[in-house]
Design a protein around this motif. Structure first.
Motif, PDB file in Angstrom:
ATOM      1  N   UNK A   1       0.966  -1.101  -0.540  1.00 29.01           N
ATOM      2  CA  UNK A   1      -0.171  -0.296  -0.108  1.00 29.01           C
ATOM      3  C   UNK A   1      -1.094  -0.154  -1.322  1.00 29.01           C
ATOM      4  N   UNK A   2      -2.117  -1.002  -1.340  1.00 31.10           N
ATOM      5  CA  UNK A   2      -3.065  -1.006  -2.454  1.00 31.10           C
ATOM      6  C   UNK A   2      -3.996   0.195  -2.316  1.00 31.10           C
ATOM      7  N   UNK A   3      -4.281   0.863  -3.409  1.00 33.73           N
ATOM      8  CA  UNK A   3      -5.035   2.105  -3.363  1.00 33.73           C
ATOM      9  C   UNK A   3      -6.545   1.928  -3.482  1.00 33.73           C
ATOM     10  N   UNK A   4      -7.000   0.725  -3.759  1.00 33.50           N
ATOM     11  CA  UNK A   4      -8.437   0.492  -3.780  1.00 33.50           C
ATOM     12  C   UNK A   4      -8.964   0.608  -2.350  1.00 33.50           C
ATOM     13  N   UNK A   5     -10.124   1.252  -2.204  1.00 36.02           N
ATOM     14  CA  UNK A   5     -10.671   1.526  -0.866  1.00 36.02           C
ATOM     15  C   UNK A   5     -10.863   0.252  -0.050  1.00 36.02           C
ATOM     16  N   UNK A   6     -11.114  -0.870  -0.699  1.00 32.50           N
ATOM     17  CA  UNK A   6     -11.311  -2.128   0.029  1.00 32.50           C
ATOM     18  C   UNK A   6     -10.055  -2.554   0.782  1.00 32.50           C
ATOM     19  N   UNK A   7      -8.873  -2.138   0.307  1.00 27.01           N
ATOM     20  CA  UNK A   7      -7.612  -2.594   0.885  1.00 27.01           C
ATOM     21  C   UNK A   7      -6.807  -1.496   1.578  1.00 27.01           C
ATOM     22  N   UNK A   8      -7.015  -0.251   1.176  1.00 23.58           N
ATOM     23  CA  UNK A   8      -6.159   0.857   1.594  1.00 23.58           C
ATOM     24  C   UNK A   8      -6.002   0.947   3.110  1.00 23.58           C
ATOM     25  N   UNK A   9      -7.093   0.970   3.845  1.00 22.09           N
ATOM     26  CA  UNK A   9      -7.013   1.167   5.294  1.00 22.09           C
ATOM     27  C   UNK A   9      -6.382  -0.026   6.002  1.00 22.09           C
ATOM     28  N   UNK A  10      -6.668  -1.225   5.525  1.00 23.61           N
ATOM     29  CA  UNK A  10      -6.055  -2.412   6.110  1.00 23.61           C
ATOM     30  C   UNK A  10      -4.537  -2.412   5.887  1.00 23.61           C
ATOM     31  N   UNK A  11      -4.113  -2.077   4.658  1.00 21.75           N
ATOM     32  CA  UNK A  11      -2.683  -2.031   4.352  1.00 21.75           C
ATOM     33  C   UNK A  11      -1.980  -0.950   5.163  1.00 21.75           C
ATOM     34  N   UNK A  12      -2.626   0.209   5.301  1.00 24.45           N
ATOM     35  CA  UNK A  12      -2.031   1.285   6.096  1.00 24.45           C
ATOM     36  C   UNK A  12      -1.933   0.889   7.571  1.00 24.45           C
ATOM     37  N   UNK A  13      -2.950   0.208   8.080  1.00 19.55           N
ATOM     38  CA  UNK A  13      -2.938  -0.226   9.478  1.00 19.55           C
ATOM     39  C   UNK A  13      -1.769  -1.181   9.737  1.00 19.55           C
ATOM     40  N   UNK A  14      -1.545  -2.110   8.810  1.00 19.20           N
ATOM     41  CA  UNK A  14      -0.427  -3.056   8.946  1.00 19.20           C
ATOM     42  C   UNK A  14       0.919  -2.320   8.933  1.00 19.20           C
TER      43      UNK A  14
ATOM     44  N   UNK B   1       3.679   1.690  -8.292  1.00 18.28           N
ATOM     45  CA  UNK B   1       3.559   0.707  -9.358  1.00 18.28           C
ATOM     46  C   UNK B   1       2.290   1.061 -10.127  1.00 18.28           C
ATOM     47  N   UNK B   2       2.471   1.766 -11.214  1.00 20.24           N
ATOM     48  CA  UNK B   2       1.366   2.368 -11.960  1.00 20.24           C
ATOM     49  C   UNK B   2       0.418   1.336 -12.565  1.00 20.24           C
ATOM     50  N   UNK B   3       0.967   0.318 -13.218  1.00 19.47           N
ATOM     51  CA  UNK B   3       0.113  -0.638 -13.921  1.00 19.47           C
ATOM     52  C   UNK B   3      -0.727  -1.487 -12.968  1.00 19.47           C
ATOM     53  N   UNK B   4      -0.328  -1.579 -11.689  1.00 18.55           N
ATOM     54  CA  UNK B   4      -1.111  -2.353 -10.723  1.00 18.55           C
ATOM     55  C   UNK B   4      -1.721  -1.467  -9.644  1.00 18.55           C
ATOM     56  N   UNK B   5      -1.464  -0.142  -9.682  1.00 25.52           N
ATOM     57  CA  UNK B   5      -2.094   0.841  -8.809  1.00 25.52           C
ATOM     58  C   UNK B   5      -1.856   0.582  -7.314  1.00 25.52           C
ATOM     59  N   UNK B   6      -0.574   0.495  -6.933  1.00 27.34           N
ATOM     60  CA  UNK B   6      -0.247   0.394  -5.514  1.00 27.34           C
ATOM     61  C   UNK B   6       1.123   1.016  -5.258  1.00 27.34           C
TER      62      UNK B   6
END
Length: 155
Positions: free
Chosen positions: A8-21, A39-44
């Motif tokens: 679950x990537x926390x960048x807004x571009x990916x967050x909703x798509x990852x949550x939907x999946x 995963x702190x160093x990659x923010x997800x």
């Protein structure tokens, strides 16, 4: 049992798509266990799901499985004790303090006040009846069941 890993990537571009999946997956499978890690160093968030796939009849969508509920366990949280039950509770608390000191553990590791109150009120006569009391499982009964029953017999 199967395993599926989601990121679950926390960048807004990916967050909703990852949550939907993830949501779609959760709706169509019976989840047994979940593990998460940030995963702190990659923010997800890494989400590991242990699951059993639900059977889909024909073209119908999978329906969530309703699991059987466990029978409610006895608990005496705010009950008023009779003088005899107070005597039992006092004996149980004394035993718990001594046992905790022997094992170098906090008293609540042995049994909580609520558990001892429930024992004093319910008065089980056999180890199996201790299973009916909230907070008592196999481990606690194996370790302390005989002693607790002995206190109930003598108090």
């Amino acid at each position: 049992m199967k395993v599926k890993v989601f990121s679950i990537r926390l960048q807004k571009d990916f967050l909703y798509e990852d949550q939907r999946k993830l949501d779609a997956f959760l709706e169509s499978n019976e989840i047994i266990k979940v593990e998460t890690a940030y995963v702190n160093d990659e923010n997800y968030w890494s989400v590991v799901l242990y699951f059993d796939a639900l059977k889909i009849a024909g073209n119908q969508s999978a329906l969530p499985v309703v699991k059987e509920t466990k029978p409610a366990k006895y608990t005496a949280e705010n009950d008023v004790l009779s003088p005899d039950e107070e005597k039992i509770l006092d004996a149980l608390k004394l035993w718990r303090s001594e046992k905790a000191r022997e094992q170098n553990l906090p008293t609540y590791f042995i049994a909580s006040n609520k558990e001892l109150l429930s024992v004093a009120k319910y008065k089980p006569a056999k180890k199996e009846e201790l299973l009916d009391i909230e907070g008592f499982g196999k481990h606690k009964i194996e370790n302390y069941g005989e002693e607790i029953l002995g206190i109930l017999e003598t108090a």
